[in-house]
Design an enzyme around this catalytic site. Structure first.
Site, PDB file in Angstrom:
ATOM      1  N   CYS A   1       0.819  -1.200   0.000  1.00 26.02           N
ATOM      2  CA  CYS A   1       0.000   0.000   0.000  1.00 26.02           C
ATOM      3  C   CYS A   1       0.866   1.268   0.000  1.00 26.02           C
ATOM      4  O   CYS A   1       1.576   1.537  -0.960  1.00 26.02           O
ATOM      5  CB  CYS A   1      -0.963  -0.060   1.181  1.00 26.02           C
ATOM      6  SG  CYS A   1      -2.419   0.973   1.017  1.00 26.02           S
ATOM      7  N   HIS A   2       0.840   2.044   1.079  1.00 26.91           N
ATOM      8  CA  HIS A   2       1.683   3.238   1.206  1.00 26.91           C
ATOM      9  C   HIS A   2       3.068   2.910   1.773  1.00 26.91           C
ATOM     10  O   HIS A   2       3.927   3.789   1.842  1.00 26.91           O
ATOM     11  CB  HIS A   2       1.017   4.273   2.113  1.00 26.91           C
ATOM     12  CG  HIS A   2      -0.189   4.934   1.520  1.00 26.91           C
ATOM     13  ND1 HIS A   2      -1.422   4.320   1.476  1.00 26.91           N
ATOM     14  CD2 HIS A   2      -0.348   6.144   0.939  1.00 26.91           C
ATOM     15  CE1 HIS A   2      -2.293   5.138   0.906  1.00 26.91           C
ATOM     16  NE2 HIS A   2      -1.671   6.251   0.567  1.00 26.91           N
TER      17      HIS A   2
END
Length: 188
Positions: free
Chosen positions: A113-114
């Site tokens: 994800c991030h």
């Protein structure tokens, strides 16, 4: 798919307040069930706050602080996402160096994800094929990575995925890479 045994391996999970809870708990359980000792490493002692998107979730006890550990004592690293978590980690020099050291030691790293924001700050994505949450795409490209929109991407021991929907593939590939061990091309 072959079953991979991680017995005798220690896998670090680097996170701080604001991590996406399922992106820590799903890999944590899968890697633990494969036999590894899993260790929650953070910036401070005590507990850190998990998130379910933008809502507070559970709190988790920190096992070790990043200034008290070394990549040498682990065989792999997991970087959960969430927006606040990697944004805070990438501003902490000890955390960034901890991540960079896994690459210097040719050890597998999995980021979802991030999570790749911290990889950018560590200077380890140039020339690598990766994926991430869509909003991190331009940052990765600007750091020299080759971004692709795939469920799970592995480049010389660096495993990346886009979001919680990719967790099954992410966990399976991370376990495979942790079982395999060192990667000659996993360098900064």
């Amino acid at each position: 798919m072959a079953k991979h045994d991680l017995s005798g391996k220690r896998i670090a999970f680097l996170a701080t307040d604001g991590f996406e809870q399922v992106e820590l708990t799903a890999p944590w359980e899968a890697i633990r069930k494969a036999g590894a000792e899993v260790v929650l490493v953070s910036l401070k002692k005590g507990e850190i706050q998990g998130m379910n998107h933008d809502e507070k979730a559970d709190r988790f006890a920190v096992d070790e602080t990043v200034d008290d550990v070394s990549a040498e004592s682990f065989q792999g690293l997991v970087l959960p996402g969430g927006v606040a978590n990697p944004d805070t980690l990438r501003t902490n020099e000890d955390a960034v160096q901890f991540v960079r050291d896994f690459f210097k030691q040719h050890k597998p790293v999995a980021a979802i994800c991030h999570g790749p924001w911290t990889l950018i700050e560590a200077g380890v994505v140039e020339g690598r094929q990766v994926t991430s949450w869509p909003s991190v795409k331009t940052d990765l490209i600007n750091a020299g990575a080759k971004w692709v929109d795939k469920e799970c991407v592995c480049d010389s021991g660096l495993v990346t995925s886009r979001n919680p929907g990719d967790l099954d593939a992410f966990c399976a590939k991370a376990i495979e890479e942790f079982a395999e061990g060192k990667h000659a091309k996993q360098t900064v």
